[in-house]
Design an enzyme around this catalytic site. Structure first.
Site, PDB file in Angstrom:
ATOM      1  N   HIS A 164       0.863  -1.188   0.000  1.00  0.00           N
ATOM      2  CA  HIS A 164       0.000   0.000   0.000  1.00  0.00           C
ATOM      3  C   HIS A 164       0.899   1.238   0.000  1.00  0.00           C
ATOM      4  O   HIS A 164       1.475   1.585   1.035  1.00  0.00           O
ATOM      5  CB  HIS A 164      -0.928  -0.008   1.216  1.00  0.00           C
ATOM      6  CG  HIS A 164      -1.909  -1.153   1.176  1.00  0.00           C
ATOM      7  ND1 HIS A 164      -3.143  -1.056   0.585  1.00  0.00           N
ATOM      8  CD2 HIS A 164      -1.800  -2.436   1.610  1.00  0.00           C
ATOM      9  CE1 HIS A 164      -3.781  -2.225   0.676  1.00  0.00           C
ATOM     10  NE2 HIS A 164      -2.977  -3.085   1.288  1.00  0.00           N
ATOM     11  N   ASP A 191      -8.477  -4.756  -3.033  1.00  0.00           N
ATOM     12  CA  ASP A 191      -7.855  -4.998  -1.726  1.00  0.00           C
ATOM     13  C   ASP A 191      -8.130  -3.900  -0.709  1.00  0.00           C
ATOM     14  O   ASP A 191      -8.194  -2.719  -1.012  1.00  0.00           O
ATOM     15  CB  ASP A 191      -6.351  -5.200  -1.843  1.00  0.00           C
ATOM     16  CG  ASP A 191      -5.762  -5.619  -0.498  1.00  0.00           C
ATOM     17  OD1 ASP A 191      -6.204  -6.641   0.037  1.00  0.00           O
ATOM     18  OD2 ASP A 191      -4.915  -4.888   0.033  1.00  0.00           O
ATOM     19  N   ASP A 220       2.072  -6.895   2.435  1.00  0.00           N
ATOM     20  CA  ASP A 220       0.880  -6.114   2.782  1.00  0.00           C
ATOM     21  C   ASP A 220       1.308  -4.856   3.563  1.00  0.00           C
ATOM     22  O   ASP A 220       0.637  -4.449   4.521  1.00  0.00           O
ATOM     23  CB  ASP A 220      -0.143  -6.931   3.580  1.00  0.00           C
ATOM     24  CG  ASP A 220      -1.546  -6.338   3.498  1.00  0.00           C
ATOM     25  OD1 ASP A 220      -1.729  -5.295   2.850  1.00  0.00           O
ATOM     26  OD2 ASP A 220      -2.470  -6.943   4.087  1.00  0.00           O
TER      27      ASP A 220
HETATM   28  O1  DOR Z   1      -4.365  -4.541   7.408  1.00  0.00           O
HETATM   29  C1  DOR Z   1      -4.777  -4.105   6.346  1.00  0.00           C
HETATM   30  N1  DOR Z   1      -4.427  -2.896   5.907  1.00  0.00           N
HETATM   31  N2  DOR Z   1      -5.612  -4.850   5.638  1.00  0.00           N
HETATM   32  C2  DOR Z   1      -6.227  -4.396   4.568  1.00  0.00           C
HETATM   33  O2  DOR Z   1      -6.983  -5.126   4.002  1.00  0.00           O
HETATM   34  C3  DOR Z   1      -6.012  -3.016   4.117  1.00  0.00           C
HETATM   35  C4  DOR Z   1      -4.748  -2.482   4.576  1.00  0.00           C
HETATM   36  C5  DOR Z   1      -4.675  -0.983   4.490  1.00  0.00           C
HETATM   37  O3  DOR Z   1      -4.937  -0.439   3.399  1.00  0.00           O
HETATM   38  O4  DOR Z   1      -4.315  -0.348   5.466  1.00  0.00           O
HETATM   39 ZN    ZN Z   2      -6.154  -7.157   1.934  1.00  0.00          ZN
HETATM   40 ZN    ZN Z   3      -3.490  -5.091   1.469  1.00  0.00          ZN
END
Ligand code: DOR
Ligand code: ZN
Ligand code: ZN
Length: 421
Positions: free
Chosen positions: A62, A151, A304
Site C-alpha cells: 500500500h 484490496d 501487505d
Molecule cells: O491490514 C490491512 N491494511 N488490511 C487491509 O486489508 C487493508 C490495509 C490498508 O490499506 O491499510
Molecule cells: Zn487485503
Molecule cells: Zn493489502
C-alpha cells in the site's frame, strides 16, 4: 557503468543456482556470472559472506499515493522498499481517489519513474472499490495497470468478481483477491479465539477468511480462470488452496512475514501496531502456513505493507488495520523460516514466484535481465528500531525484535539504491 560483485553466494532460483561466484552488471543489466571475472573499469563490491539474489518482488504494497501521502508516498515507499531489498513492487489500489481510472493509474506510474524501485500497480475491480460497478478493465490495462484487486475489501458482488476473472486473462491482468466475508468479520479487531475472549475484544473468526477463500476458488474454478489469493493467514485457507491446486484450479497464493513470525499473543499488549486485516492468528495457523510454503501450496511471501501514522495507531480500539513490512520482510522471513525452507526457496517465494505470477521482468539473475540485485548477510542479527526505518510510518509489528538476516546492498537497474553495510 560496470559493477562487479565478487565472491558472493549467488542464489538464483530461476536457474537453480546456489554457488559462490562473481556477478558482473553492465548498463543496468546482468552481464556475466562466473568465477574470477575481470574487474577492469568496474566498481568492485566485495560480496564475501553475503548472498546475492535477484531483487525482491513484493506483490502486495500500500503506497498510499495519491491522497494518503501523510502515511507514505511513492518515493518514501520505494526508499523503504530499497532498504528491504525490494526492487519491484505491486501497489494496491485503495488510494484516494481509488485506482479506478486510467488517469490515476497513469499519474502514479509517471511519478514512479523517479523512484528507487520498479512500481507496478493493481487497479480496482469495481469503481471506488464499492463492489458493485465494474471498472473499465481494458482502459486500466491500457493505462499500465498489471493486476486487479479491490484490496482492503473483497469484491463484494460475486457476479462482478466473476466478470473480472473472465476478462482478466485476455487482458493479461492478474486478479489478486482479498478474501473476507464482511458479515463474519464485522466489528472484529483481532483474531477471534482464546486471547480475544480473555481481553474482551471483538474478534474476527478464521471462518471470515476461509469463507472468502472458498468463494474466490469456486468462482475461478467455475470458469477455469486463474486467481491469486492475498495474505493467507489461516490453516483453513491453506487447506482450501491445497485442495484447489490438487484439483487443477489455477490458484496461487501469498502469505506475509508477520503471520510467519507472530501470533495473536502479541495482541495481549493491546498495541494497535499488531492489528492488521487479516489478523495475527494462532500458533496452529502459523505452523500450517509454514507447511503450506514447504509443500508449494503457498507460492509467495508479500508484505501487505500498510503504513499508518502514529496518531492513527495510538488508540488500540479505533486504529485502522495494517502494519508496515517492506524493510523487515527478508529478515522476518529468514528468522521465521530458519531450518524450515532453504535460502533458495525463500528467494523463490520472495522474488522469482511473485515475478512469474505478475508476469513482470524480475526475479532472475539470468544474463540480459535487469540488474536488480539484493545482497544480504543471512547471519547478521539486528534489532528493529522503528525510528531508523526509511518510510514515513513507524507501525511495524517487529519493533524491538531481534531478527536474523540483514540487507547489505540493494541495486536497482545497476544503481545502488540502498547501502546498509
Ligand atoms: O491490514 C490491512 N491494511 N488490511 C487491509 O486489508 C487493508 C490495509 C490498508 O490499506 O491499510
Ligand atoms: Zn487485503
Ligand atoms: Zn493489502
Amino acid at each position: 557503468m560496470r559493477t562487479l560483485i565478487q565472491n558472493a553466494r549467488v542464489i538464483d532460483p530461476s536457474q537453480g543456482l546456489d554457488q559462490v561466484m562473481d556477478l558482473l552488471l553492465e548498463d543496468g543489466k546482468i552481464a556475466q556470472l562466473g568465477k574470477s571475472l575481470p574487474a577492469q573499469n568496474a566498481q568492485v563490491i566485495d560480496g564475501t559472506g553475503l548472498v546475492a539474489a535477484p531483487g525482491l518482488v513484493d506483490m502486495h504494497v500500500h503506497l498510499r499515493d495519491p491522497g494518503l501521502t501523510h502515511k507514505e508516498d511513492v518515493y518514501s515507499g520505494c526508499r523503504a522498499a530499497a532498504a528491504g531489498g525490494v526492487t519491484s513492487l505491486l501497489a494496491m489500489p485503495n488510494t484516494k481517489p481509488a485506482m479506478d481510472s486510467p488517469e490515476t493509474v497513469r499519474a502514479l506510474l509517471e511519478r514512479a519513474q523517479a523512484a528507487d524501485a520498479a512500481v507496478y500497480t493493481a487497479a480496482c475491480v469495481t469503481k471506488d472499490l464499492q463492489g458493485e460497478e465494474l471498472a473499465d478493465l481494458a482502459a486500466l490495462k491500457e493505462a499500465g495497470a498489471i493486476a486487479l484487486s479491490d484490496d482492503g475489501r473483497p469484491v463484494v458482488n460475486t457476479r462482478r468478481l466473476l466478470e473480472a476473472l473472465e476478462q482478466a486473462p485476455s487482458l493479461g491482468l492478474t486478479v489478486t483477491a482479498h478474501c473476507e466475508d464482511l458479515c463474519l468479520a464485522a466489528g472484529g479487531l483481532m483474531h477471534e479465539g482464546e486471547i480475544s475472549r480473555k481481553l474482551g475484544v471483538p474478534g474476527i473468526p478464521a471462518a471470515a477468511e476461509d469463507c472468502g477463500t472458498a468463494r474466490e476458488i469456486a468462482a475461478a474454478a467455475s470458469i477455469g480462470a486463474p486467481i491469486h489469493i492475498c495474505h493467507v493467514s489461516t490453516k483453513g485457507s491453506v487447506a482450501l488452496i491445497r485442495d484447489a491446486k490438487a484439483r487443477g484450479v489455477k490458484v496461487t497464493a501469498e502469505t506475509c512475514p508477520h503471520y510467519l513470525l507472530l501470533t495473536d499473543k502479541a495482541l495481549e499488549s493491546q498495541d494497535a501496531d499488531y492489528r492488521m486485516n487479516p489478523p495475527l492468528r494462532t500458533e496452529e495457523d502459523r505452523l500450517a502456513l509454514i507447511e503450506g510454503l514447504q509443500d508449494g501450496t503457498l507460492d509467495a511471501i508479500a508484505t501487505d505493507h500498510a503504513p499508518h501514522t502514529p496518531q492513527e495507531k495510538a488508540d488500540f480500539l479505533k486504529a485502522p488495520n495494517g502494519s508496515i513490512g517492506m524493510e523487515t520482510s527478508l529478515a522476518a522471513t529468514l528468522t521465521a523460516l530458519e531450518g524450515e525452507l532453504t535460502l533458495l526457496q525463500v528467494i523463490e517465494k520472495m522474488s522469482t514466484n511473485p515475478a512469474r505470477i505478475l508476469g513482470i521482468p524480475a526475479g532472475t539473475l539470468q544474463v540480459g535481465a535487469n540488474a536488480d540485485v539484493v545482497l544480504f548477510d543471512p547471519e547478521k542479527k539486528w534489532v528493529v528500531d522503528p525510528e531508523k526505518l526509511h518510510g514515513k510510518s513507524k507501525n511495524t509489528p517487529f519493533k524491538g525484535m531481534e531478527l536474523k538476516g540483514k540487507v547489505a546492498l540493494t541495486i536497482f537497474r545497476g544503481r545502488i539504491v540502498y547501502d546498509g553495510r
